[in-house]
Design an enzyme around this catalytic site. Structure first.
Site, PDB file in Angstrom:
ATOM      1  N   VAL A   1      15.108  39.970  -2.467  1.00  0.00           N
ATOM      2  CA  VAL A   1      14.623  40.204  -3.865  1.00  0.00           C
ATOM      3  C   VAL A   1      15.728  41.005  -4.876  1.00  0.00           C
ATOM      4  O   VAL A   1      15.625  40.941  -6.006  1.00  0.00           O
ATOM      5  CB  VAL A   1      13.443  40.764  -4.358  1.00  0.00           C
ATOM      6  CG1 VAL A   1      12.317  39.858  -3.674  1.00  0.00           C
ATOM      7  CG2 VAL A   1      13.299  42.198  -3.492  1.00  0.00           C
TER       8      VAL A   1
ATOM      9  N   HIS B   1      18.648  39.723  -5.215  1.00  0.00           N
ATOM     10  CA  HIS B   1      19.185  39.159  -5.732  1.00  0.00           C
ATOM     11  C   HIS B   1      18.736  38.517  -7.315  1.00  0.00           C
ATOM     12  O   HIS B   1      17.777  38.008  -7.346  1.00  0.00           O
ATOM     13  CB  HIS B   1      19.359  37.643  -4.938  1.00  0.00           C
ATOM     14  CG  HIS B   1      20.457  37.866  -3.757  1.00  0.00           C
ATOM     15  ND1 HIS B   1      21.749  37.464  -3.819  1.00  0.00           N
ATOM     16  CD2 HIS B   1      20.125  38.350  -2.713  1.00  0.00           C
ATOM     17  CE1 HIS B   1      22.245  37.876  -2.613  1.00  0.00           C
ATOM     18  NE2 HIS B   1      21.249  38.117  -2.092  1.00  0.00           N
TER      19      HIS B   1
ATOM     20  N   HIS C   1      26.281  32.836  -3.232  1.00  0.00           N
ATOM     21  CA  HIS C   1      26.675  34.365  -3.204  1.00  0.00           C
ATOM     22  C   HIS C   1      25.533  34.910  -2.186  1.00  0.00           C
ATOM     23  O   HIS C   1      25.993  35.852  -1.450  1.00  0.00           O
ATOM     24  CB  HIS C   1      25.749  34.846  -4.812  1.00  0.00           C
ATOM     25  CG  HIS C   1      26.249  36.448  -4.878  1.00  0.00           C
ATOM     26  ND1 HIS C   1      24.994  37.153  -5.325  1.00  0.00           N
ATOM     27  CD2 HIS C   1      27.046  37.251  -4.463  1.00  0.00           C
ATOM     28  CE1 HIS C   1      25.350  38.537  -5.384  1.00  0.00           C
ATOM     29  NE2 HIS C   1      26.442  38.388  -4.668  1.00  0.00           N
TER      30      HIS C   1
ATOM     31  N   ARG D   1      24.727  37.528   2.828  1.00  0.00           N
ATOM     32  CA  ARG D   1      23.472  37.694   3.952  1.00  0.00           C
ATOM     33  C   ARG D   1      23.758  37.077   5.278  1.00  0.00           C
ATOM     34  O   ARG D   1      22.989  37.247   6.319  1.00  0.00           O
ATOM     35  CB  ARG D   1      22.152  36.987   3.252  1.00  0.00           C
ATOM     36  CG  ARG D   1      21.816  37.708   2.159  1.00  0.00           C
ATOM     37  CD  ARG D   1      21.776  39.369   2.110  1.00  0.00           C
ATOM     38  NE  ARG D   1      21.269  40.026   0.900  1.00  0.00           N
ATOM     39  CZ  ARG D   1      21.366  41.175   0.303  1.00  0.00           C
ATOM     40  NH1 ARG D   1      21.950  41.910   1.568  1.00  0.00           N
ATOM     41  NH2 ARG D   1      21.171  41.553  -0.676  1.00  0.00           N
TER      42      ARG D   1
END
Length: 212
Positions: free
Chosen positions: A78, A80, A169, A174
């Site tokens: 979250v 992002h 992104h 990640r």
């Protein structure tokens, strides 16, 4: 108490070729070159867009995914900002009810083998937490109060919608070897699946082997 592995589910109906055609149509407005659209031009155009760094065009397409993972992982997801989120609420979900099998579900930490002492310590702690949660509810505590003892390992569901630029992104961050191992555990399989569904968009992002 239930212990499960994390997983993901793509909720969007994905037509990768159609996505690329729409991105090409939107992108060619910038150059007023719509007349150059052909049956096979979309992949080449999108590849050019990525190479030039003109990634804002990718924002015209989005993908929605459901993650089933531990709450610690969702705290990273979250972060992002260009995304929409809907998450299972520990405030309103009463895990002592029949709806949840009268038990709390936890995500197994893959980095400890089940025959290790560290795993045994973790598992025993989760059982103690479940017992304490049930006790608090029986004493009249509301779920929003009893949740204060729930750990990162508790299972949660998080529905995420991001445009393709933000997914790029997300995967660059990640799936990196510097990312938290449990974050990579859910991000790598998703990246692998999306590479097979959407041409070009994620081809240049090289996550490590997704097997654990």
């Amino acid at each position: 108490m239930k212990i499960i592995a994390p997983s993901h589910e793509i909720l969007s109906e994905i037509d990768g070729a159609k996505m690329l055609r729409n991105i090409e149509l939107c992108g060619r407005v910038c150059y007023k070159s719509e007349d150059r659209i052909t049956d096979g031009s979309a992949e080449k155009f999108v590849g050019m867009i990525l190479k030039s760094g003109h990634e804002s065009v990718l924002e015209h397409e989005k993908i929605t995914v459901r993650f089933i993972c531990d709450r610690g992982v969702t705290h990273e997801i979250v972060r992002h900002r260009i995304a929409s989120y809907s998450q299972e609420s520990t405030r309103y979900c009463n895990y002592s009810k029949d709806k949840f099998g009268n038990e709390i579900t936890f995500i197994r930490p893959f980095f400890w083998a089940e025959d290790e002492e560290k795993y045994a310590v973790w598992k025993n702690t989760m059982q103690e937490i479940e017992n304490a949660y049930g006790k608090l509810i029986s004493l009249g505590a509301k779920p929003e109060e009893a949740r204060s003892i729930l750990p990162n390992s508790v299972k949660t569901e998080l529905v995420v919608t991001m445009n393709l630029r933000e997914w790029r992104h997300f995967f660059r961050l990640r799936t990196s070897e510097r990312a938290h191992p449990q974050m990579r555990e859910v991000a790598l399989p998703l990246l692998c699946e999306l590479k097979g569904l959407v041409p070009v968009i994620f081809d240049d992002i090289n996550g490590a082997d997704a097997s654990y």
